[in-house]
Write an enzyme that holds these catalytic residues in place. Structure first.
Site, PDB file in Angstrom:
ATOM      1  N   SER A 163      28.946  88.858  46.342  1.00 38.76           N
ATOM      2  CA  SER A 163      28.659  87.604  45.650  1.00 38.76           C
ATOM      3  C   SER A 163      29.597  87.452  44.470  1.00 38.76           C
ATOM      4  O   SER A 163      30.222  88.421  44.009  1.00 38.76           O
ATOM      5  CB  SER A 163      27.203  87.568  45.173  1.00 38.76           C
ATOM      6  OG  SER A 163      26.929  88.654  44.312  1.00 38.76           O
ATOM      7  N   GLY A 165      32.508  86.315  44.061  1.00 38.27           N
ATOM      8  CA  GLY A 165      33.908  86.666  44.228  1.00 38.27           C
ATOM      9  C   GLY A 165      34.204  88.144  44.243  1.00 38.27           C
ATOM     10  O   GLY A 165      35.379  88.541  44.357  1.00 38.27           O
ATOM     11  N   GLU A 283      28.628  74.813  50.106  1.00 38.17           N
ATOM     12  CA  GLU A 283      29.978  74.826  49.561  1.00 38.17           C
ATOM     13  C   GLU A 283      30.966  74.348  50.617  1.00 38.17           C
ATOM     14  O   GLU A 283      30.999  74.876  51.734  1.00 38.17           O
ATOM     15  CB  GLU A 283      30.358  76.233  49.097  1.00 38.17           C
ATOM     16  CG  GLU A 283      29.434  76.798  48.025  1.00 38.17           C
ATOM     17  CD  GLU A 283      29.787  78.226  47.668  1.00 38.17           C
ATOM     18  OE1 GLU A 283      30.975  78.597  47.810  1.00 38.17           O
ATOM     19  OE2 GLU A 283      28.885  78.969  47.252  1.00 38.17           O
ATOM     20  N   GLU A 296      30.561  78.180  52.595  1.00 36.05           N
ATOM     21  CA  GLU A 296      29.378  79.031  52.552  1.00 36.05           C
ATOM     22  C   GLU A 296      28.176  78.181  52.147  1.00 36.05           C
ATOM     23  O   GLU A 296      28.321  77.008  51.782  1.00 36.05           O
ATOM     24  CB  GLU A 296      29.555  80.194  51.553  1.00 36.05           C
ATOM     25  CG  GLU A 296      30.617  81.197  51.977  1.00 36.05           C
ATOM     26  CD  GLU A 296      30.734  82.375  51.019  1.00 36.05           C
ATOM     27  OE1 GLU A 296      30.051  82.371  49.967  1.00 36.05           O
ATOM     28  OE2 GLU A 296      31.506  83.299  51.318  1.00 36.05           O
ATOM     29  N   ASP A 303      24.901  77.800  41.131  1.00 36.21           N
ATOM     30  CA  ASP A 303      25.460  77.836  39.778  1.00 36.21           C
ATOM     31  C   ASP A 303      26.009  76.472  39.362  1.00 36.21           C
ATOM     32  O   ASP A 303      25.761  76.002  38.243  1.00 36.21           O
ATOM     33  CB  ASP A 303      26.604  78.854  39.704  1.00 36.21           C
ATOM     34  CG  ASP A 303      26.126  80.285  39.864  1.00 36.21           C
ATOM     35  OD1 ASP A 303      24.918  80.527  39.680  1.00 36.21           O
ATOM     36  OD2 ASP A 303      26.961  81.158  40.175  1.00 36.21           O
ATOM     37  N   THR A 304      26.793  75.845  40.240  1.00 36.92           N
ATOM     38  CA  THR A 304      27.410  74.565  39.894  1.00 36.92           C
ATOM     39  C   THR A 304      26.373  73.479  39.666  1.00 36.92           C
ATOM     40  O   THR A 304      26.636  72.496  38.990  1.00 36.92           O
ATOM     41  CB  THR A 304      28.385  74.118  40.991  1.00 36.92           C
ATOM     42  OG1 THR A 304      27.665  73.942  42.220  1.00 36.92           O
ATOM     43  CG2 THR A 304      29.480  75.138  41.210  1.00 36.92           C
ATOM     44  N   ARG A 386      28.170  85.691  31.866  1.00 39.54           N
ATOM     45  CA  ARG A 386      27.813  84.297  31.592  1.00 39.54           C
ATOM     46  C   ARG A 386      26.539  84.287  30.750  1.00 39.54           C
ATOM     47  O   ARG A 386      25.486  84.742  31.193  1.00 39.54           O
ATOM     48  CB  ARG A 386      27.613  83.546  32.905  1.00 39.54           C
ATOM     49  CG  ARG A 386      27.469  82.060  32.737  1.00 39.54           C
ATOM     50  CD  ARG A 386      27.574  81.346  34.077  1.00 39.54           C
ATOM     51  NE  ARG A 386      26.532  81.736  34.987  1.00 39.54           N
ATOM     52  CZ  ARG A 386      26.670  81.833  36.307  1.00 39.54           C
ATOM     53  NH1 ARG A 386      27.835  81.594  36.857  1.00 39.54           N
ATOM     54  NH2 ARG A 386      25.661  82.186  37.073  1.00 39.54           N
TER      55      ARG A 386
END
Length: 416
Positions: A163, A165, A283, A296, A303-304, A386
């Site tokens: 996950s 990246g 995505e 995906e 998140d976005t 984050r």
């Protein structure tokens, strides 16, 4: 299964018991929305003081990838509904829970498919016919070489399970493949179990942009939100905005692809006797020629989608809570609340250092109209993490993005 009569006040007389598996910033917002609808929530994560644990009725700390620990937690809580918020979960225990009549969101089968790039890609492309980049799977360095030669260079290599990246790299020639293989093995999920991870090798697409289409499956069917534009760094979200400035035909195609994959996953859930309710983050790649490819799907708020906390009448978290609890979600529930011809944006606040992070200057950061800020309250940062999100609205995409940068620049962040 849990029906509306079992929901907490005002929808019923018996509180619905919910177990959140994962208690990050997305889980925190989901918990708040569930509690607003009268549910009782226990939030679990691998560390003390996780964001959702700070607001839930109860919390637990455990390794959710450990089947015995997870099974013991489910036995202790006896939840009506389990909501996975992260991927590092022993999915076989979710199937056992579903077999016992516990509602897993969106379903135990969907959770298992979406965390496995091989199963998801086979379903999306080979079963449902969605367009994707050319790809191959490989279980050894020799197979990776054959797969890379089949799809061509440059190519992208990812572990089957990872996950944000992790483990992802780009190989520009055969000389890069050994390093890419090693990176995939380091970045895969459960990298300490001594096993070899299969990888997916994909052709490098002529990418113009990336989209997320939040798609909601509920008791009234499947609906979508306005598409969200995004910018990533190293495979992790950094900015998003809604709506996006693309041709209406592209946006309609994006919506149709999102509905197609979500409906396909929900069919799998139904075949297993499960609901399939919840928010999905689909995505998509937008190519330079305007065509779209499926990438995906996340079987949970994305998140976005944090931008929806300022852009929509109901955020992705409120939509998820409603869907999970059996409340119908219609297309009108997903509408934007910002003025027509304006844009909302979000920007991740990523902090680097080692220790506890403190924030000052919040009054400066929020001095401009159309700005909001969410600080997640994570107990510490080690490396980079984050720790918050800046939100804004403006008359254009660039102005909204600039305002979120201004919010971040106005904060003074110390790690000590």
């Amino acid at each position: 299964m849990v029906n509306n009569h079992a929901l907490g006040s005002p929808l019923g007389t018996q509180r619905t018991k919910i177990l959140m598996l994962g208690s990050g910033e997305l889980g925190r917002e989901i918990v708040i929305e569930l509690m607003r609808l009268g549910a009782w929530v226990c939030a679990a994560d691998s560390y003390e003081g996780a964001p959702a644990a700070q607001v839930a009725h109860e919390s637990r700390v455990l390794d959710m990838a450990n089947p015995d620990r997870l099974d013991a937690l489910i036995d202790e809580i006896q939840p009506d509904i389990i909501i996975p918020e992260v991927e590092a979960i022993a999915t076989q225990e979710l199937q056992k829970a579903a077999d016992r009549g516990i509602q897993v969101t969106p379903s135990s089968q969907i959770a298992a498919i979406c965390m496995d790039r091989e199963r998801l890609r086979v379903l999306a492309h080979e079963s449902l016919g969605l367009p994707t980049t050319p790809y191959r799977f490989a279980g050894s360095l020799d197979e990776l070489l054959a797969g890379a030669q089949a799809v061509g260079f440059p190519c992208v290599i990812k572990p089957i399970m990872s996950s944000s990246g992790h483990g992802q790299s780009v190989a520009r020639s055969a000389d890069d493949l050994e390093a890419s293989w090693d990176e995939a093995q380091r970045g895969r999920r459960s990298a300490d179990d001594g096993e070899i991870s299969r990888v997916i090798v994909e052709a490098f697409a002529p990418l113009q942009s990336e989209l997320t289409v939040l798609t909601v499956s509920s008791s009234s069917g499947t609906v979508t939100c306005e598409a969200i534009g995004q910018r990533q760094e190293d495979g992790d979200y950094r900015e998003s905005w809604q709506p996006v400035d693309l041709d209406s035909s592209v946006l309609e195609k994006a919506r149709a692809l999102a509905v197609q994959i979500v409906d396909g996953l929900v069919d799998v859930a139904h075949g297993n006797g499960e609901r399939g309710w919840g928010v999905f983050g689909v995505e998509l790649f937008v190519l330079t020629d305007g065509s779209l490819l499926f990438n995906e799907v996340s079987p949970r708020p994305h998140d976005t989608g944090m931008v929806t906390m300022i852009s929509q009448r109901l955020s992705e978290f409120a939509l998820h809570a409603r869907a999970v609890l059996g409340i119908p979600v219609t297309q009108s529930d997903t509408r934007l609340s910002i003025p027509q011809s304006s844009t909302a944006a979000s920007r991740a606040i990523v902090v680097e250092g080692d220790g506890e992070a403190t924030f000052t200057g919040v009054e400066r950061a929020l001095s401009e109209q159309g700005t909001e800020l969410r600080l997640f309250g994570k107990p510490s940062v080690h490396g980079h993490r984050r720790m918050g999100v800046a939100l804004s609205t403006a008359s254009s995409i660039q102005d909204a993005r600039n305002k979120t940068q201004t919010i971040v620049d106005a904060l003074t962040i110390r790690v000590h």
